[in-house]
Design a protein around this motif. Structure first.
Motif, PDB file in Angstrom:
ATOM      1  N   LYS A 292       6.414  19.161  22.100  1.00 19.75           N
ATOM      2  CA  LYS A 292       6.151  18.054  23.027  1.00 19.75           C
ATOM      3  C   LYS A 292       5.605  16.853  22.268  1.00 19.75           C
ATOM      4  O   LYS A 292       4.911  16.998  21.256  1.00 19.75           O
ATOM      5  CB  LYS A 292       5.163  18.502  24.101  1.00 19.75           C
ATOM      6  CG  LYS A 292       5.691  19.585  25.034  1.00 19.75           C
ATOM      7  CD  LYS A 292       4.725  19.887  26.154  1.00 19.75           C
ATOM      8  CE  LYS A 292       3.453  20.540  25.650  1.00 19.75           C
ATOM      9  NZ  LYS A 292       2.582  20.973  26.760  1.00 19.75           N
ATOM     10  N   GLY A 293       5.907  15.670  22.780  1.00 25.02           N
ATOM     11  CA  GLY A 293       5.396  14.459  22.132  1.00 25.02           C
ATOM     12  C   GLY A 293       5.485  13.257  23.035  1.00 25.02           C
ATOM     13  O   GLY A 293       5.981  13.313  24.161  1.00 25.02           O
ATOM     14  N   ILE A 294       4.971  12.148  22.518  1.00 27.32           N
ATOM     15  CA  ILE A 294       5.016  10.854  23.213  1.00 27.32           C
ATOM     16  C   ILE A 294       5.627   9.853  22.268  1.00 27.32           C
ATOM     17  O   ILE A 294       5.255   9.780  21.088  1.00 27.32           O
ATOM     18  CB  ILE A 294       3.607  10.376  23.626  1.00 27.32           C
ATOM     19  CG1 ILE A 294       2.872  11.469  24.428  1.00 27.32           C
ATOM     20  CG2 ILE A 294       3.680   9.094  24.444  1.00 27.32           C
ATOM     21  CD1 ILE A 294       1.426  11.108  24.747  1.00 27.32           C
ATOM     22  N   VAL A 295       6.588   9.083  22.734  1.00 25.65           N
ATOM     23  CA  VAL A 295       7.249   8.080  21.904  1.00 25.65           C
ATOM     24  C   VAL A 295       6.197   7.135  21.320  1.00 25.65           C
ATOM     25  O   VAL A 295       5.290   6.682  22.013  1.00 25.65           O
ATOM     26  CB  VAL A 295       8.273   7.280  22.736  1.00 25.65           C
ATOM     27  CG1 VAL A 295       8.882   6.142  21.894  1.00 25.65           C
ATOM     28  CG2 VAL A 295       9.371   8.198  23.263  1.00 25.65           C
ATOM     29  N   ASP A 296       6.330   6.857  20.003  1.00 24.94           N
ATOM     30  CA  ASP A 296       5.436   5.944  19.286  1.00 24.94           C
ATOM     31  C   ASP A 296       4.040   6.494  19.071  1.00 24.94           C
ATOM     32  O   ASP A 296       3.136   5.760  18.681  1.00 24.94           O
ATOM     33  CB  ASP A 296       5.327   4.593  19.994  1.00 24.94           C
ATOM     34  CG  ASP A 296       6.595   3.783  19.823  1.00 24.94           C
ATOM     35  OD1 ASP A 296       6.749   2.809  20.554  1.00 24.94           O
ATOM     36  OD2 ASP A 296       7.428   4.126  18.968  1.00 24.94           O
ATOM     37  N   LYS A 297       3.822   7.754  19.343  1.00 24.42           N
ATOM     38  CA  LYS A 297       2.500   8.342  19.080  1.00 24.42           C
ATOM     39  C   LYS A 297       2.601   9.277  17.885  1.00 24.42           C
ATOM     40  O   LYS A 297       3.623   9.853  17.600  1.00 24.42           O
ATOM     41  CB  LYS A 297       1.992   9.098  20.310  1.00 24.42           C
ATOM     42  CG  LYS A 297       1.487   8.189  21.434  1.00 24.42           C
ATOM     43  CD  LYS A 297       0.175   7.538  21.034  1.00 24.42           C
ATOM     44  CE  LYS A 297      -0.392   6.690  22.163  1.00 24.42           C
ATOM     45  NZ  LYS A 297      -1.143   7.395  23.164  1.00 24.42           N
TER      46      LYS A 297
END
Length: 297
Positions: A292-297
């Motif tokens: 899982k991730g967040i764009v630009d993080k």
């Protein structure tokens, strides 16, 4: 742009800019200065600057991102994005002084304007150097042989650097931080927040929307993040439309966001930045390892 200039067939004008700051768009006083007719001076002035600009020819030109600058790049920003841009551009040379001697410490920037043989206008903007203190409280001097002599008039320094280039209503940013010092981006971006989020407001997918919008506009971090998202091509027209996937994302990422009856409840959602990430569809899971991730993080 650098390759098109022919030193023998261009006209130059020089403008000194006094900037007045405020919460509203910055106000500018722009004073024209006559340039010496000496060809040697004009040619040296231009060649130094053009040689500096050529350093950027092999760098990528990217859309301006208020969050970060990437190495080996420079940015562009549309003039229409800035509230005071056209007032500034149309004001060139409208203010006049008969003697600049007592005003020189008030100036912030200078503009070297070039008109080429095709009628194109190119405006090179550079912040004034650090001579204000010496002009106010010291003296300038030169050595003639072995003798030290005072320079009677205040001076400005013109180096070979350029902070901003204005060309065809685009602003090319060669010095990343200079755009914030010259224009009031905070005011302009706050206005742009209203335009960007208009589709979200119209669809009524956030409860107490006006408070949500005020929260974005009053927080520089969230404002810049929203502007960055928009300039990267995020489309807010269909945000939060997929109810099933939205609920799944909130659960999978354990977001402190409350979603009921087809609306995000702003007042009950403690994680305000997560709401913005949901609007932008910035949460993701990789296809193979399910990371899982967040764009630009």
């Amino acid at each position: 742009m650098c390759r098109e200039l022919d030193y023998s067939d261009i006209s130059l004008s020089f403008i000194i800019v006094e900037k007045r700051n405020g919460m509203l768009p910055n106000l500018f006083k722009t004073y024209p200065v006559n340039i010496s007719d000496k060809n040697e001076f004009k040619e040296k002035l231009m060649k130094n600057i053009i040689n500096y600009i050529k350093n950027f020819e092999n760098k990528d030109c990217l859309s301006y991102d208020p969050l970060k600058h990437k190495d080996k790049t420079f940015e562009y920003l549309e003039g229409s994005f800035i509230s005071e841009f056209f007032d500034f551009k149309n004001s060139f040379g409208l203010d006049h002084l008969t003697d600049y001697k007592n005003k020189i410490t008030d100036f912030n920037f200078y503009v070297l304007s070039i008109k080429d043989n095709l009628g194109n206008d190119i405006h090179l903007i550079r912040k004034m150097n650090g001579y204000k203190k010496i002009n106010s409280h010291g003296i300038f001097a030169y050595i003639n042989g072995k003798e030290l002599n005072q320079i009677d008039n205040p001076v400005i320094g013109i180096d070979n650097s350029v902070d901003l280039i204005v060309y065809n209503d685009l602003i090319y940013i060669l010095n990343y931080n200079s755009i914030k010092k010259f224009f009031n981006l905070k005011f302009s971006f706050q206005k742009e927040v209203v335009n960007i989020l208009a589709p979200v407001k119209e669809r009524g997918v956030i409860d107490n929307y006006d408070k949500f919008e005020r929260n974005i506009r009053s927080n520089d971090k969230l404002t810049n993040r929203l502007i960055s998202m928009k300039r990267k091509g995020v489309n807010f027209d269909e945000s939060l439309n997929n109810k099933e996937e939205l609920q799944k994302t909130i659960a999978d990422f354990e977001l402190n966001v409350v979603y009921k009856n087809g609306k995000i409840l702003f007042d009950k959602s403690k994680d305000k930045e997560a709401i913005l990430n949901l609007l932008s569809d910035y949460y993701y899971r990789t296809t193979q390892q399910k990371t899982k991730g967040i764009v630009d993080k």
